[in-house]
Motif scaffolding. Structure first.
Motif, PDB file in Angstrom:
ATOM      1  N   GLN A   1       0.828  -1.203   0.000  1.00 34.13           N
ATOM      2  CA  GLN A   1       0.000   0.000   0.000  1.00 34.13           C
ATOM      3  C   GLN A   1       0.865   1.258   0.000  1.00 34.13           C
ATOM      4  O   GLN A   1       0.569   2.234  -0.693  1.00 34.13           O
ATOM      5  CB  GLN A   1      -0.927   0.000   1.226  1.00 34.13           C
ATOM      6  CG  GLN A   1      -2.046  -1.015   1.165  1.00 34.13           C
ATOM      7  CD  GLN A   1      -3.071  -0.686   0.084  1.00 34.13           C
ATOM      8  OE1 GLN A   1      -3.225   0.465  -0.308  1.00 34.13           O
ATOM      9  NE2 GLN A   1      -3.746  -1.702  -0.407  1.00 34.13           N
ATOM     10  N   ILE A   2       1.928   1.238   0.783  1.00 34.06           N
ATOM     11  CA  ILE A   2       2.825   2.391   0.836  1.00 34.06           C
ATOM     12  C   ILE A   2       3.510   2.603  -0.515  1.00 34.06           C
ATOM     13  O   ILE A   2       3.661   3.735  -0.989  1.00 34.06           O
ATOM     14  CB  ILE A   2       3.879   2.206   1.954  1.00 34.06           C
ATOM     15  CG1 ILE A   2       3.188   2.247   3.332  1.00 34.06           C
ATOM     16  CG2 ILE A   2       4.959   3.290   1.881  1.00 34.06           C
ATOM     17  CD1 ILE A   2       4.105   1.923   4.498  1.00 34.06           C
TER      18      ILE A   2
ATOM     19  N   VAL B   1       2.032  11.212   8.588  1.00 29.31           N
ATOM     20  CA  VAL B   1       2.243  10.560   9.870  1.00 29.31           C
ATOM     21  C   VAL B   1       1.808  11.508  10.986  1.00 29.31           C
ATOM     22  O   VAL B   1       2.175  12.683  10.990  1.00 29.31           O
ATOM     23  CB  VAL B   1       3.714  10.120  10.067  1.00 29.31           C
ATOM     24  CG1 VAL B   1       4.676  11.290  10.037  1.00 29.31           C
ATOM     25  CG2 VAL B   1       3.859   9.328  11.368  1.00 29.31           C
ATOM     26  N   ILE B   2       0.978  11.005  11.890  1.00 24.28           N
ATOM     27  CA  ILE B   2       0.488  11.787  13.031  1.00 24.28           C
ATOM     28  C   ILE B   2       1.121  11.207  14.296  1.00 24.28           C
ATOM     29  O   ILE B   2       0.966  10.005  14.573  1.00 24.28           O
ATOM     30  CB  ILE B   2      -1.047  11.718  13.126  1.00 24.28           C
ATOM     31  CG1 ILE B   2      -1.683  12.163  11.799  1.00 24.28           C
ATOM     32  CG2 ILE B   2      -1.554  12.581  14.272  1.00 24.28           C
ATOM     33  CD1 ILE B   2      -3.171  11.868  11.711  1.00 24.28           C
TER      34      ILE B   2
ATOM     35  N   THR C   1       4.379   2.259  13.414  1.00 21.28           N
ATOM     36  CA  THR C   1       4.284   3.615  12.861  1.00 21.28           C
ATOM     37  C   THR C   1       5.635   4.081  12.342  1.00 21.28           C
ATOM     38  O   THR C   1       5.739   4.629  11.236  1.00 21.28           O
ATOM     39  CB  THR C   1       3.774   4.599  13.933  1.00 21.28           C
ATOM     40  OG1 THR C   1       2.541   4.119  14.478  1.00 21.28           O
ATOM     41  CG2 THR C   1       3.566   5.975  13.340  1.00 21.28           C
ATOM     42  N   GLU C   2       6.680   3.853  13.121  1.00 23.46           N
ATOM     43  CA  GLU C   2       8.025   4.253  12.685  1.00 23.46           C
ATOM     44  C   GLU C   2       8.486   3.413  11.499  1.00 23.46           C
ATOM     45  O   GLU C   2       9.133   3.922  10.584  1.00 23.46           O
ATOM     46  CB  GLU C   2       9.016   4.129  13.841  1.00 23.46           C
ATOM     47  CG  GLU C   2      10.406   4.652  13.487  1.00 23.46           C
ATOM     48  CD  GLU C   2      11.335   4.741  14.679  1.00 23.46           C
ATOM     49  OE1 GLU C   2      12.494   5.190  14.494  1.00 23.46           O
ATOM     50  OE2 GLU C   2      10.928   4.370  15.810  1.00 23.46           O
ATOM     51  N   LYS C   3       8.138   2.130  11.511  1.00 26.49           N
ATOM     52  CA  LYS C   3       8.513   1.250  10.404  1.00 26.49           C
ATOM     53  C   LYS C   3       7.849   1.709   9.105  1.00 26.49           C
ATOM     54  O   LYS C   3       8.474   1.734   8.041  1.00 26.49           O
ATOM     55  CB  LYS C   3       8.123  -0.192  10.714  1.00 26.49           C
ATOM     56  CG  LYS C   3       8.616  -1.210   9.680  1.00 26.49           C
ATOM     57  CD  LYS C   3       8.337  -2.633  10.146  1.00 26.49           C
ATOM     58  CE  LYS C   3       8.898  -3.641   9.139  1.00 26.49           C
ATOM     59  NZ  LYS C   3       8.705  -5.038   9.570  1.00 26.49           N
ATOM     60  N   GLU C   4       6.570   2.097   9.199  1.00 27.04           N
ATOM     61  CA  GLU C   4       5.863   2.607   8.028  1.00 27.04           C
ATOM     62  C   GLU C   4       6.503   3.905   7.530  1.00 27.04           C
ATOM     63  O   GLU C   4       6.679   4.103   6.326  1.00 27.04           O
ATOM     64  CB  GLU C   4       4.392   2.847   8.375  1.00 27.04           C
ATOM     65  CG  GLU C   4       3.600   1.573   8.627  1.00 27.04           C
ATOM     66  CD  GLU C   4       2.236   1.813   9.236  1.00 27.04           C
ATOM     67  OE1 GLU C   4       1.531   0.839   9.522  1.00 27.04           O
ATOM     68  OE2 GLU C   4       1.886   3.001   9.433  1.00 27.04           O
ATOM     69  N   TYR C   5       6.846   4.770   8.464  1.00 29.46           N
ATOM     70  CA  TYR C   5       7.459   6.053   8.116  1.00 29.46           C
ATOM     71  C   TYR C   5       8.794   5.828   7.393  1.00 29.46           C
ATOM     72  O   TYR C   5       9.066   6.440   6.359  1.00 29.46           O
ATOM     73  CB  TYR C   5       7.682   6.879   9.384  1.00 29.46           C
ATOM     74  CG  TYR C   5       8.369   8.212   9.154  1.00 29.46           C
ATOM     75  CD1 TYR C   5       7.656   9.314   8.690  1.00 29.46           C
ATOM     76  CD2 TYR C   5       9.729   8.365   9.409  1.00 29.46           C
ATOM     77  CE1 TYR C   5       8.277  10.535   8.477  1.00 29.46           C
ATOM     78  CE2 TYR C   5      10.364   9.576   9.204  1.00 29.46           C
ATOM     79  CZ  TYR C   5       9.639  10.660   8.738  1.00 29.46           C
ATOM     80  OH  TYR C   5      10.264  11.869   8.523  1.00 29.46           O
ATOM     81  N   ASP C   6       9.618   4.955   7.955  1.00 29.45           N
ATOM     82  CA  ASP C   6      10.921   4.669   7.340  1.00 29.45           C
ATOM     83  C   ASP C   6      10.758   4.081   5.948  1.00 29.45           C
ATOM     84  O   ASP C   6      11.502   4.421   5.024  1.00 29.45           O
ATOM     85  CB  ASP C   6      11.721   3.688   8.218  1.00 29.45           C
ATOM     86  CG  ASP C   6      12.195   4.313   9.517  1.00 29.45           C
ATOM     87  OD1 ASP C   6      12.209   5.563   9.594  1.00 29.45           O
ATOM     88  OD2 ASP C   6      12.544   3.564  10.444  1.00 29.45           O
TER      89      ASP C   6
ATOM     90  N   PRO D   1       6.631  11.293  -0.759  1.00 25.17           N
ATOM     91  CA  PRO D   1       6.661  12.540   0.022  1.00 25.17           C
ATOM     92  C   PRO D   1       5.973  12.348   1.375  1.00 25.17           C
ATOM     93  O   PRO D   1       4.832  11.877   1.436  1.00 25.17           O
ATOM     94  CB  PRO D   1       5.893  13.531  -0.866  1.00 25.17           C
ATOM     95  CG  PRO D   1       6.027  12.985  -2.249  1.00 25.17           C
ATOM     96  CD  PRO D   1       6.037  11.501  -2.105  1.00 25.17           C
ATOM     97  N   THR D   2       6.665  12.674   2.453  1.00 22.76           N
ATOM     98  CA  THR D   2       6.120  12.477   3.803  1.00 22.76           C
ATOM     99  C   THR D   2       5.770  13.812   4.450  1.00 22.76           C
ATOM    100  O   THR D   2       6.530  14.781   4.354  1.00 22.76           O
ATOM    101  CB  THR D   2       7.132  11.725   4.684  1.00 22.76           C
ATOM    102  OG1 THR D   2       8.354  12.464   4.731  1.00 22.76           O
ATOM    103  CG2 THR D   2       7.409  10.337   4.134  1.00 22.76           C
TER     104      THR D   2
END
Length: 353
Positions: free
Chosen positions: A54-55, A63-64, A80-85, A93-94
């Motif tokens: 999906q990412i 990210v919130i 959450t951090e794993k998804e962000y990384d 774009p984050t």
């Protein structure tokens, strides 16, 4: 063209349900597609593969971050951090939205564990390494998500999604027409090649049938002093004789070399080095093979002093020996050494069927 973007919204779950709803609402109000993974349970490795895909397909990543670090993977990092990384790794774009430390917040939605707090601080520092927005409540977050996404989409447009009827313009229609014509042309060429191949295969079968049905009597003498009437006589099919001479005809072979190839295969190495087989027999064989269109005169240049006649395989001849050799090799996989007559019988069955 009305393009819709996919926006992945990531956060811890229990403590930020209402805030996530506001972010999803903001994306929907803009006419885009929010993606949230809260329906998937943490700790499921197969689940992570779904999230990762999906990412990868996402245009923008939001990210919130509140006051909880969240559920952790086996590696000791929060999902959450794993998804962000992973979003950063994929070049998505984050957009980071971190809660203002001065904003009022329920105590039961805060990590009290010192280890968790430490990891959360490190994660917040990572998110803050890029321009971010601080939010104080869910309404404030709603507005900031909307404004930030609008700015980012204008500054950094992505692939997004478009209705097919809107995506097809005059240039695309023209290209589709060109490709359709090219496709039709290629299909015609393929059909011609198939017909040519079938025709060639039928011709190979017909020539093989004729060769197996015709036998020739050949004489091999061991020395020039041996009278022809005292030489050794052999009777073979044209197919067997063709197999004797074909390997050297792949390049080219002269009349005398053809005679030697046949003599060696029939009589071993005890043959006359000079005219081991009568020249009229060799000429007759060459005439047979020319009539069957499996050999033709060689086009290679030779010296003026070279009076030999040279021959080479035609395309049909190459196909015949190639198919024959393939059948022999495949037959050898399933059995030991056979007598030549048995091999010829097997080749005949496979070549002419």
């Amino acid at each position: 063209m009305n393009k819709k973007y996919q926006v992945f919204i990531s956060s811890t779950y229990e403590d930020l349900k209402e805030e996530r709803d506001q972010a999803i609402k903001a994306v929907l109000e803009m006419g885009h597609i929010p993606v949230g993974m809260e329906m998937f349970s943490a700790g499921d490795e197969e689940q992570w593969q779904i999230i990762a895909r999906q990412i990868e397909a996402t245009d923008y990543y939001v990210v919130i971050v509140g006051h909880r670090y969240g559920s952790e993977t086996d590696e000791g990092i929060s999902y959450t951090e794993k998804e962000y990384d992973y979003a950063k790794e994929c070049g998505v774009p984050t957009l980071g939205f971190v809660i203002d430390n001065k904003a009022p917040w329920p105590h039961d939605k805060t990590d009290n564990d010192s280890v968790k707090k430490g990891k959360l601080d490190v994660f917040k520092a990572k998110v803050k390494s890029k321009p971010i927005h601080f939010w104080s409540n869910k309404e404030d977050l709603h507005g900031k998500v909307s404004i930030s996404l609008i700015k980012t989409m204008n500054a950094n447009p992505r692939v997004g999604w478009t209705r097919s009827d809107e995506a097809i313009g005059p240039e695309v229609t023209k290209e589709i027409s060109r490709l359709s014509a090219e496709n039709a042309h290629l299909r015609r060429d393929i059909e011609k090649l198939k017909k040519a191949k079938n025709s060639q295969e039928n011709k190979v079968k017909e020539v093989a049938r004729i060769m197996f049905g015709n036998k020739r009597s050949l004489r091999v003498r061991e020395s020039t002093a041996t009278p022809w009437e005292d030489s050794h006589e052999y009777i073979n099919t044209l197919f067997s004789i063709f197999r004797y001479i074909a390997p050297n005809l792949i390049n080219e072979s002269s009349n005398s070399s053809i005679a030697i190839d046949i003599a060696f295969n029939l009589h071993g190495n005890k043959y006359s080095q000079e005219t081991p087989i009568p020249t009229n027999m060799i000429s007759g064989l060459i005439t047979d093979f020319v009539a069957l269109e499996v050999i033709e005169p060689s086009k290679k240049k030779h010296t003026v002093s070279d009076k030999e006649k040279y021959w080479t395989l035609t395309i049909l001849g190459k196909e015949l020996i190639k198919k024959s050799k393939r059948i022999e090799l495949e037959s050898n996989l399933n059995s030991g050494e056979d007598e030549q007559e048995t091999k010829d019988d097997n080749s005949k069955k496979d070549l002419v069927k």
